[in-house]
Design an enzyme around this catalytic site. Structure first.
Site: not given
Length: 250
Positions: A155, A200
């Site tokens: 990413y 997360y």
């Protein structure tokens, strides 16, 4: 207040999250808006409805930015609808986190780079070809390009290349009065991977602990800077990368 009256803005990935917030901010300032979405037509239609309620002109164009032909069609339809383009925000992207370097697959790599790197490159290429003189090109980067975070190799890597493109493009078309800048947001609450409050948790805590202000970014924090870069206030700000991270150090 800044005014974007008589301006036309194209914002990729604007059916949700940051793109939506930026599109609605520009509409509130008087701009005509081109919403872009890949699959979520219902969300795009909702944004269109919101913007029409403000009294602004708006269209939605389905286009997958990982396909150059779709990007070219997006810009073609924008110009057919409004006659010109003044502002382009290259926002479309996908996130893939909490995966070690040894865990990424070729398929994951190709998908993330296809949208975040290839898609952004050709969006900004079309922007450079189509934006009016004294226009604005804005790239939405990521703080992972400034502060490497384990688990985000693909990413972060995919978001880094377009930052270099900002540097180059700002020099190549600056003579036209066009500015090219990037916004580098911290992790954004209620958006992307943090759209859900319980998503997360370990990563969220790590990020919160790194930020002196004790919170993640909000979409409006990023829209504020997008407003600045689109306005006359930034007419001599070019080739810059502005962190919007509350002073976070990693």
């Amino acid at each position: 207040m800044n005014s974007l009256s008589n301006k036309v803005a194209v914002i990729t990935g604007s059916a949700r999250g940051l793109g939506k917030a930026i599109a609605e901010r520009y509409a509130a300032l008087g701009a005509d808006i081109v919403i872009n979405y890949s699959r979520d037509k219902a969300s795009a239609d909702e944004v269109v409805s919101n913007i029409k309620a403000m009294g602004a002109n708006v269209i939605a164009v389905q286009a997958d930015v990982s396909k150059v032909a779709d990007i070219e069609r997006l810009f073609k339809e924008a110009k057919e609808a409004f006659g010109k383009i003044d502002i382009v925000v290259a926002n479309a992207g996908i996130e893939l986190v909490e995966t070690p370097v040894t865990g990424f697959t070729e398929e994951q790599f190709d998908r993330v780079f296809g949208i975040n790197t290839k898609g952004t490159y050709f969006t900004m290429q079309q922007a450079a070809k189509n934006v009016e003189d004294n226009g604005r090109i804005i790239y939405i980067a990521s703080s992972t390009t400034s502060f490497p975070v384990p688990g985000m190799a693909v990413y972060g890597g995919s978001k880094t290349t377009p930052r270099y493109l900002v540097d180059i493009l700002s020099k190549e078309i600056g003579h036209r009065g066009v500015t090219v800048n990037s916004i580098i947001p911290f992790a954004v609450d209620h958006s992307g991977i943090f759209a859900e409050a319980d998503s997360y948790p370990a990563l969220r805590k790590q990020l919160l602990d790194s930020c002196p202000m004790g919170r993640l970014a909000e979409v409006e924090d990023v829209a504020n800077v997008a407003e600045f870069f689109a306005s006359d206030l930034s007419s001599f700000v070019n080739g810059q990368h502005l962190l919007v991270n509350g002073g976070a150090t990693n």
